[in-house]
Scaffold this active site. Sequence first.
Site, PDB file in Angstrom:
ATOM      1  N   TYR A   1      23.259 -17.359 -20.881  1.00 15.22           N
ATOM      2  CA  TYR A   1      23.065 -15.974 -21.361  1.00 15.22           C
ATOM      3  C   TYR A   1      22.184 -15.143 -20.427  1.00 15.22           C
ATOM      4  O   TYR A   1      21.494 -15.692 -19.591  1.00 15.22           O
ATOM      5  CB  TYR A   1      22.672 -15.898 -22.828  1.00 15.22           C
ATOM      6  N   GLU A   2      22.295 -13.848 -20.576  1.00 19.33           N
ATOM      7  CA  GLU A   2      21.650 -12.899 -19.649  1.00 19.33           C
ATOM      8  C   GLU A   2      22.119 -13.105 -18.215  1.00 19.33           C
ATOM      9  O   GLU A   2      21.353 -12.894 -17.267  1.00 19.33           O
ATOM     10  CB  GLU A   2      20.119 -12.976 -19.716  1.00 19.33           C
TER      11      GLU A   2
END
Lengths: 596, 596
Positions: A441-442
């Site tokens: 994620y990110e």
Amino acid sequence: MSSYKAPLDDIRFALFDVLDSEATFARLGFADANRELVDAVIDEAARFAETVLAPLNKVGDEVGCKFDPASGDVAVPPGFKQAFDQFVEGGWTGLTNEPEHGGQGMPAALGGVLTELVDSANLAWGNFPMLSHGAVKALETYGEDWQKEAFLKPLVAGTWTGTMCLTEPHCGTDLGLLKTRAVPNGDGSYAITGTKIFITAGEHDMSGNIVHLVLAKLPDAPPGAKGISLFVTPKFKVARDGSVGERNALRCGSIEHKMGIHGSATCVMNFDGAQGYLVGEPHKGLQAMFVMMNSARLGVGVQGLGLSERAYQNALRYSRERLQSRSLSGPKNPDKPADPIIVHPDVRRMLLSQKALVEGGRLLSLHAYSLLDAAEHEADPAARERADTLVSFLTPISKACQTEWSIENTYNALQCFGGHGYIAEHGMEQYARDARITTLYEGTTGIQALDLIGRKTAASQGAGLKLFLGMIEEFAKAHEGDAALAEFIGPLRAKAAEWGKLTIDTLQRAASNPEELGAASYDYLFYSGYVVLAYWWARSVAAAEASPRSQAFKDAKRETARFYFARILPRTLAHKAAIDSGAAPLMAMPAELFGD
Amino acid sequence: MSSYKAPLDDIRFALFDVLDSEATFARLGFADANRELVDAVIDEAARFAETVLAPLNKVGDEVGCKFDPASGDVAVPPGFKQAFDQFVEGGWTGLTNEPEHGGQGMPAALGGVLTELVDSANLAWGNFPMLSHGAVKALETYGEDWQKEAFLKPLVAGTWTGTMCLTEPHCGTDLGLLKTRAVPNGDGSYAITGTKIFITAGEHDMSGNIVHLVLAKLPDAPPGAKGISLFVTPKFKVARDGSVGERNALRCGSIEHKMGIHGSATCVMNFDGAQGYLVGEPHKGLQAMFVMMNSARLGVGVQGLGLSERAYQNALRYSRERLQSRSLSGPKNPDKPADPIIVHPDVRRMLLSQKALVEGGRLLSLHAYSLLDAAEHEADPAARERADTLVSFLTPISKACQTEWSIENTYNALQCFGGHGYIAEHGMEQYARDARITTLYEGTTGIQALDLIGRKTAASQGAGLKLFLGMIEEFAKAHEGDAALAEFIGPLRAKAAEWGKLTIDTLQRAASNPEELGAASYDYLFYSGYVVLAYWWARSVAAAEASPRSQAFKDAKRETARFYFARILPRTLAHKAAIDSGAAPLMAMPAELFGD
């Protein structure tokens, strides 16, 4: 049962002995952030993490979040809300935010410490306040006055929380493909319609309102990534005067069943003509998104660090307690039936790998957070720009390396437990499962790697790299002839020179073949990360020697640095060879030959 | 939803084009194992794996095994028993066993193929038949005639299953510490009392009886590992005439909640004066245990391979379907909104890493199984001994490297999916969780590493290594001057020479400091594994070129080999540097300085 004790001594060493944060905070105008207050804040954060959050880590994993399809509500695990209430009451949500929005105005570096403590104690829980932070940053930077007035105070106070709504089923990395639409309502607001997925803290029962920052396209949007706008779209409508109205036309459609971070609500969010307001200029949403994202990326790097720290503590305890077999050089524990497994070289290899990556990684992160402070508060504009360039360069390294190292560290920690690590009882397997999200994620590791070699290196003629190489050279010069450091300075200088040349060689190849950048990206990222950590380990030895700390502390830093230089840094040899082999070994094979 | 298609083409390439198994089977006297029959067996095994086992993989994970504390019974997941019944009915449990015990008498190499197919399809399920195999081997080798008569037929037929009961709460690696006691009953049987943990398939509802092979100490046992005996201790008592009696005094106390392989029952087994019979000589149980263990270790290596293969297939499919961003060198899919992610160099890096480790690893495993056949069936005793030495040397490499690579491969496969890999729906996260056990059970990676450098190298003056270096040299000589292979032969020869010297240097250091062996062990294991795979990749190119296969097949082997030599083999640089740095960086730091 897995325990956690905040590593206060090493955190203080990093902040005060290595990074000289006391002087930095003063220079940057953080008048309140004197040593006494910072110490008190860290102690209190540690107490909160150890006594309130850490005990909820296992129940968060076992019970997880619960979705009610009838209402669209999400219930967080038992105890999560009470802990969040205490966190809000203690003023922690606004620790580093502007006083004018109700924040404490403390340095980002101190925020980095808080993040580590929270994420070590309870990563899933830590996602709830983390996401608010990005929303605050975006609104501070791009929000209209009324938006700041209406949204920032409750977000900073923690009575509301925030989200970033980017991903859609068919697009994550490539946001230019997104389909969510924003149609003007005629009253200055927009009707937002579309489906967002993987929305962390998208729905939950811990705060009075949830402020979604949503990427969507206006009717006149140019195609692709240049046609994306950002909208603030709260769960309960908010008028321009800040008054809160009825439920907005948005709703959680389901939550994901995930490998880990079960206590973190990962939501499908359906927007069905929800009322939203444009944040910043039309079609410039990606820019605002990166403000949220960069802050979040440093935070995810610290998530990796926090997991690694806690896993290491437990692996170390177990390796000292578990008696199994005798040392190869004769019994070390002759009165007992066997020696503790920490006597065995390969167990030490696993433990020292963790220790070296955790303590070195802590400096990588806290230095990056310090640069955020400098980029905002240095008096000299050139100094601000230097800090900004450097933190931009270090952000993908910190995010990707620390999260990948958290995979390695939680692997090694579990492995120290043998078969016992695989069963839920000891908690080690939860760390490994929780860690697995951090490289995704990110922005995945691959995306960080492209960001580093592309935007942060090739596109800026290596500006960030030059600054870091300058730091290495400055340190090396300052300790030239220091016999106690010679064993580190020589190899560090050689690696720095090699790093520079490797970069030039790679960019030269890329000038005639753009695939060369992508082909080198992953190995270049790790190569860079290992040299950065070599610098921090050399500096750690120097800082320990110069400090009034115990001989044991100094010895531990020196021996860990030796381990790092002997056993971890040589990974750069493999990464360099991979980079030097160029793009052909990756690109030559037609896609149809990969398999059936 | 995760799919599986047996990689029959590559399996046949490995067996028939590279390993020349058709001729080998004939030479070793496997009269039935002609090409036609072997092909038919593989096809049928593939059908069973794809259509019966693979669809049960997810339900096995989601439902898991259920323990009833009142009865001590364990229920396997829905469908598992029906699949096992079909497996038994098809004669699969006895594929490689002796015809005199009801087996099919097929080569171990073919058993290795079956194991891969089963473990790709459903690793948790595959543990039930795998454990029987070890029990059969131990009884065949050390059992008295009546024991063979009574136990082997139903074990081979699969109407009974077997276990290995080694581990206790306080001892896993160090079996000398075990506390389970065996007291003579006066009638030739023994009363076994103690608690065993981590017993795979210790209790379940799929077979008529469960035959536990239990390590325990006799009253007159010398202390430590030299005082361990092996006992056959069935769930339902078995008399010397083979008749089955009442429930024995043993019972499952609970099952473990694990990170993965939820469909595999991992049991605490309580023996409370259970009737058992000595297998082999008193106090020589460890020797018999190693017979079970070595066979099991090759099997666990194949578990790693099987998981890797299935994860790769799914990652490849997804990477071809998922459209995201454009190729750095211009759109490859201009009619669609984005290119498939397989165009991106870093996605290719992840895919090719998997492909290179899977296809190379398949040869490592099948070659090792072929050596088991040779060690038993070669006419020349010297050839049998050579094969035995070589398979002993390759067993820790195959077990540890393939299981560690399965961690890497399932990691990379999941990573290709981005955030979608982390959610249960796609099945990728299950592979990563399932893979995590393989580096732990049947001896951790650290134990394999010590076995390789200690018993299998130092203690035998490098006999196994010399044989493998001989294979490399023989191959290199045979292809000297072959322009199509020169790019591989040169680097392979150089690595072989380096491997020999590295071994001598390490053993010399160990002569004066026994910790040097332990300190080098992990990196020596991987160094060795990567050179072994370089050999198999060079041979694969040669075998593909010499075969009547398509140009596409030949190109795929060559390009994957190039990738392997350019991007994976350089990992040996880092491992060599770590080995060369010696024991000091691991051993210098006192245990108390590792942390609080």
